[in-house]
Design a protein around this motif. Structure first.
Motif, PDB file in Angstrom:
ATOM      1  N   GLU A   1      -7.394  -9.538   6.677  1.00  0.00           N
ATOM      2  CA  GLU A   1      -6.946  -8.180   6.328  1.00  0.00           C
ATOM      3  C   GLU A   1      -8.105  -7.193   6.445  1.00  0.00           C
ATOM      4  OE1 GLU A   1      -4.595  -5.059   5.518  1.00  0.00           O
ATOM      5  OE2 GLU A   1      -3.854  -7.100   5.788  1.00  0.00           O
ATOM      6  N   ALA A   2      -9.281  -7.569   5.980  1.00  0.00           N
ATOM      7  CA  ALA A   2     -10.453  -6.691   6.072  1.00  0.00           C
ATOM      8  C   ALA A   2     -10.831  -6.434   7.533  1.00  0.00           C
ATOM      9  CB  ALA A   2     -11.638  -7.295   5.307  1.00  0.00           C
ATOM     10  N   VAL A   3     -10.786  -7.471   8.359  1.00  0.00           N
ATOM     11  CA  VAL A   3     -11.100  -7.306   9.787  1.00  0.00           C
ATOM     12  C   VAL A   3     -10.026  -6.455  10.464  1.00  0.00           C
ATOM     13  CG1 VAL A   3     -11.382  -8.507  11.996  1.00  0.00           C
ATOM     14  CG2 VAL A   3     -12.494  -9.405   9.938  1.00  0.00           C
ATOM     15  N   ASN A   4      -8.775  -6.693  10.134  1.00  0.00           N
ATOM     16  CA  ASN A   4      -7.690  -5.885  10.682  1.00  0.00           C
ATOM     17  C   ASN A   4      -7.883  -4.408  10.321  1.00  0.00           C
ATOM     18  OD1 ASN A   4      -4.920  -5.822  11.982  1.00  0.00           O
ATOM     19  ND2 ASN A   4      -4.478  -4.878  10.007  1.00  0.00           N
ATOM     20  N   ASN A   5      -8.221  -4.131   9.059  1.00  0.00           N
ATOM     21  CA  ASN A   5      -8.492  -2.747   8.644  1.00  0.00           C
ATOM     22  C   ASN A   5      -9.636  -2.142   9.444  1.00  0.00           C
ATOM     23  OD1 ASN A   5      -6.483  -2.757   6.725  1.00  0.00           O
ATOM     24  ND2 ASN A   5      -7.862  -2.902   4.966  1.00  0.00           N
ATOM     25  N   ALA A   6     -10.679  -2.935   9.666  1.00  0.00           N
ATOM     26  CA  ALA A   6     -11.838  -2.453  10.428  1.00  0.00           C
ATOM     27  C   ALA A   6     -11.443  -2.108  11.867  1.00  0.00           C
ATOM     28  CB  ALA A   6     -12.955  -3.498  10.417  1.00  0.00           C
ATOM     29  N   ILE A   7     -10.607  -2.959  12.473  1.00  0.00           N
ATOM     30  CA  ILE A   7     -10.152  -2.722  13.845  1.00  0.00           C
ATOM     31  C   ILE A   7      -9.252  -1.488  13.915  1.00  0.00           C
ATOM     32  CG2 ILE A   7      -8.677  -3.619  15.707  1.00  0.00           C
ATOM     33  CD1 ILE A   7      -9.689  -6.452  14.941  1.00  0.00           C
ATOM     34  N   VAL A   8      -8.226  -1.447  13.049  1.00  0.00           N
ATOM     35  CA  VAL A   8      -7.186  -0.422  13.132  1.00  0.00           C
ATOM     36  C   VAL A   8      -7.632   0.906  12.531  1.00  0.00           C
ATOM     37  CG1 VAL A   8      -4.841   0.186  12.397  1.00  0.00           C
ATOM     38  CG2 VAL A   8      -5.345  -2.136  13.180  1.00  0.00           C
ATOM     39  N   HIS A   9      -8.115   0.872  11.313  1.00  0.00           N
ATOM     40  CA  HIS A   9      -8.439   2.120  10.608  1.00  0.00           C
ATOM     41  C   HIS A   9      -9.879   2.570  10.846  1.00  0.00           C
ATOM     42  CE1 HIS A   9      -4.583   1.877   8.672  1.00  0.00           C
ATOM     43  NE2 HIS A   9      -4.867   0.665   8.219  1.00  0.00           N
ATOM     44  N   GLY A  10     -10.812   1.627  10.849  1.00  0.00           N
ATOM     45  CA  GLY A  10     -12.213   1.977  11.036  1.00  0.00           C
ATOM     46  C   GLY A  10     -12.526   2.378  12.462  1.00  0.00           C
TER      47      GLY A  10
ATOM     48  N   ASP B   1     -17.527  -2.047  10.305  1.00  0.00           N
ATOM     49  CA  ASP B   1     -17.026  -1.430  11.535  1.00  0.00           C
ATOM     50  C   ASP B   1     -17.910  -0.253  11.927  1.00  0.00           C
ATOM     51  OD1 ASP B   1     -15.991   1.104  10.342  1.00  0.00           O
ATOM     52  OD2 ASP B   1     -14.481  -0.192   9.424  1.00  0.00           O
ATOM     53  N   GLU B   2     -17.593   0.353  13.066  1.00  0.00           N
ATOM     54  CA  GLU B   2     -18.370   1.474  13.591  1.00  0.00           C
ATOM     55  C   GLU B   2     -17.644   2.801  13.391  1.00  0.00           C
ATOM     56  OE1 GLU B   2     -20.077   0.832  17.544  1.00  0.00           O
ATOM     57  OE2 GLU B   2     -19.659  -1.307  17.323  1.00  0.00           O
ATOM     58  N   GLY B   3     -16.678   2.830  12.475  1.00  0.00           N
ATOM     59  CA  GLY B   3     -15.906   4.043  12.217  1.00  0.00           C
ATOM     60  C   GLY B   3     -16.647   5.024  11.330  1.00  0.00           C
ATOM     61  N   GLU B   4     -15.889   5.976  10.802  1.00  0.00           N
ATOM     62  CA  GLU B   4     -16.472   7.036   9.979  1.00  0.00           C
ATOM     63  C   GLU B   4     -16.451   6.702   8.502  1.00  0.00           C
ATOM     64  OE1 GLU B   4     -14.527  10.702  10.976  1.00  0.00           O
ATOM     65  OE2 GLU B   4     -14.869  10.402  13.112  1.00  0.00           O
ATOM     66  N   GLY B   5     -15.851   5.591   8.127  1.00  0.00           N
ATOM     67  CA  GLY B   5     -15.741   5.226   6.723  1.00  0.00           C
ATOM     68  C   GLY B   5     -14.521   5.885   6.095  1.00  0.00           C
ATOM     69  N   PHE B   6     -14.347   5.683   4.783  1.00  0.00           N
ATOM     70  CA  PHE B   6     -13.210   6.264   4.072  1.00  0.00           C
ATOM     71  C   PHE B   6     -13.551   6.360   2.589  1.00  0.00           C
ATOM     72  CE2 PHE B   6     -12.676   1.796   3.490  1.00  0.00           C
ATOM     73  CZ  PHE B   6     -11.953   1.617   2.327  1.00  0.00           C
ATOM     74  N   ASP B   7     -12.771   7.146   1.874  1.00  0.00           N
ATOM     75  CA  ASP B   7     -12.984   7.347   0.447  1.00  0.00           C
ATOM     76  C   ASP B   7     -12.292   6.221  -0.317  1.00  0.00           C
ATOM     77  OD1 ASP B   7     -13.293   8.150  -2.146  1.00  0.00           O
ATOM     78  OD2 ASP B   7     -12.231  10.056  -1.922  1.00  0.00           O
ATOM     79  N   TYR B   8     -13.026   5.174  -0.579  1.00  0.00           N
ATOM     80  CA  TYR B   8     -12.453   4.007  -1.251  1.00  0.00           C
ATOM     81  C   TYR B   8     -12.317   4.209  -2.761  1.00  0.00           C
ATOM     82  CZ  TYR B   8     -17.482   3.192  -1.636  1.00  0.00           C
ATOM     83  OH  TYR B   8     -18.822   3.337  -1.861  1.00  0.00           O
ATOM     84  N   HIS B   9     -12.811   5.327  -3.262  1.00  0.00           N
ATOM     85  CA  HIS B   9     -12.673   5.615  -4.693  1.00  0.00           C
ATOM     86  C   HIS B   9     -11.296   6.187  -5.030  1.00  0.00           C
ATOM     87  CE1 HIS B   9     -16.816   4.768  -5.668  1.00  0.00           C
ATOM     88  NE2 HIS B   9     -17.218   5.537  -4.681  1.00  0.00           N
ATOM     89  N   HIS B  10     -10.616   6.761  -4.033  1.00  0.00           N
ATOM     90  CA  HIS B  10      -9.343   7.444  -4.288  1.00  0.00           C
ATOM     91  C   HIS B  10      -8.237   6.920  -3.381  1.00  0.00           C
ATOM     92  CE1 HIS B  10     -12.453  10.290  -5.717  1.00  0.00           C
ATOM     93  NE2 HIS B  10     -11.619  10.366  -6.743  1.00  0.00           N
ATOM     94  N   LEU B  11      -7.943   5.644  -3.507  1.00  0.00           N
ATOM     95  CA  LEU B  11      -6.872   5.047  -2.721  1.00  0.00           C
ATOM     96  C   LEU B  11      -5.559   5.161  -3.489  1.00  0.00           C
ATOM     97  CD1 LEU B  11      -8.662   1.785  -1.567  1.00  0.00           C
ATOM     98  CD2 LEU B  11      -8.092   3.750  -0.154  1.00  0.00           C
ATOM     99  N   PRO B  12      -4.444   5.425  -2.789  1.00  0.00           N
ATOM    100  CA  PRO B  12      -3.151   5.449  -3.484  1.00  0.00           C
ATOM    101  C   PRO B  12      -2.827   4.063  -4.041  1.00  0.00           C
ATOM    102  CG  PRO B  12      -2.893   5.930  -1.128  1.00  0.00           C
ATOM    103  CD  PRO B  12      -4.354   5.708  -1.383  1.00  0.00           C
ATOM    104  N   ASP B  13      -2.168   4.031  -5.168  1.00  0.00           N
ATOM    105  CA  ASP B  13      -1.776   2.772  -5.799  1.00  0.00           C
ATOM    106  C   ASP B  13      -0.494   2.262  -5.132  1.00  0.00           C
ATOM    107  OD1 ASP B  13      -0.919   0.681  -7.375  1.00  0.00           O
ATOM    108  OD2 ASP B  13      -1.009   1.801  -9.263  1.00  0.00           O
ATOM    109  N   PRO B  14      -0.566   1.119  -4.423  1.00  0.00           N
ATOM    110  CA  PRO B  14       0.633   0.635  -3.730  1.00  0.00           C
ATOM    111  C   PRO B  14       1.719   0.145  -4.686  1.00  0.00           C
ATOM    112  CG  PRO B  14      -1.123  -0.966  -3.533  1.00  0.00           C
ATOM    113  CD  PRO B  14      -1.716   0.252  -4.208  1.00  0.00           C
ATOM    114  N   THR B  15       1.387  -0.030  -5.970  1.00  0.00           N
ATOM    115  CA  THR B  15       2.403  -0.456  -6.936  1.00  0.00           C
ATOM    116  C   THR B  15       3.114   0.737  -7.575  1.00  0.00           C
ATOM    117  OG1 THR B  15       0.845  -0.555  -8.813  1.00  0.00           O
ATOM    118  CG2 THR B  15       1.087  -2.549  -7.459  1.00  0.00           C
TER     119      THR B  15
END
Length: 136
Positions: free
Chosen positions: A45-54, A80-94
């Motif tokens: 999942e982490a690698v997939n996120n890096a490929i798709v989102h990063g 990854d080589e992307g721009e990063g993301f704000d991991y402090h403010h992720l929507p709650d999937p629940t």
């Protein structure tokens, strides 16, 4: 401490390489099935996120995966080589308003499966830590 590093181009089909890598690690270090399942899902999942989102599936950008074995834990680092993301403010999937959205569960899932998760480099790097109590 043992360390292993691999690098893959940001092509979604390369997830198979990561799955084979984790299978080989399980065999080499006799990782228990319980931990292996968590590792397989969280790391892919982490690698997939890096490929798709990063890296936005840009084939010219790579995803680095390193693995570090310590006496009582296994640490995977995905970058990854992307721009990063704000991991402090992720929507709650629940949250009820997010339950039917097709995305947004990956980081939540990773946090549930790992013993520790650390973000670095503005979200371009994630560390997934699994405690193995001296047995692997």
């Amino acid at each position: 401490m043992d360390s292993i590093h691999i690098q893959i181009p940001s092509i979604i089909e390369n997830i198979r390489i990561i799955e084979s890598f984790i299978d080989n690690v399980k065999e080499a270090y006799q990782i228990s099935d319980d931990i292996y399942g968590n590792i397989m899902v969280a790391v892919t999942e982490a690698v997939n996120n890096a490929i798709v989102h990063g890296n936005k599936q840009d084939r010219t950008k790579n995803v680095d995966l390193s693995l570090h074995f310590h006496e009582d834990m296994i640490r995977f680092v995905v970058e990854d080589e992307g721009e990063g993301f704000d991991y402090h403010h992720l929507p709650d999937p629940t949250d009820p308003e997010n339950l039917h959205k097709p995305h947004g569960r990956g980081i939540y899932l990773i946090k549930q499966l790992c013993d520790e998760v650390k973000f670095k480099n503005n979200g371009k790097c994630i560390e997934l830590i699994f405690y193995i109590n001296g047995q692997y």
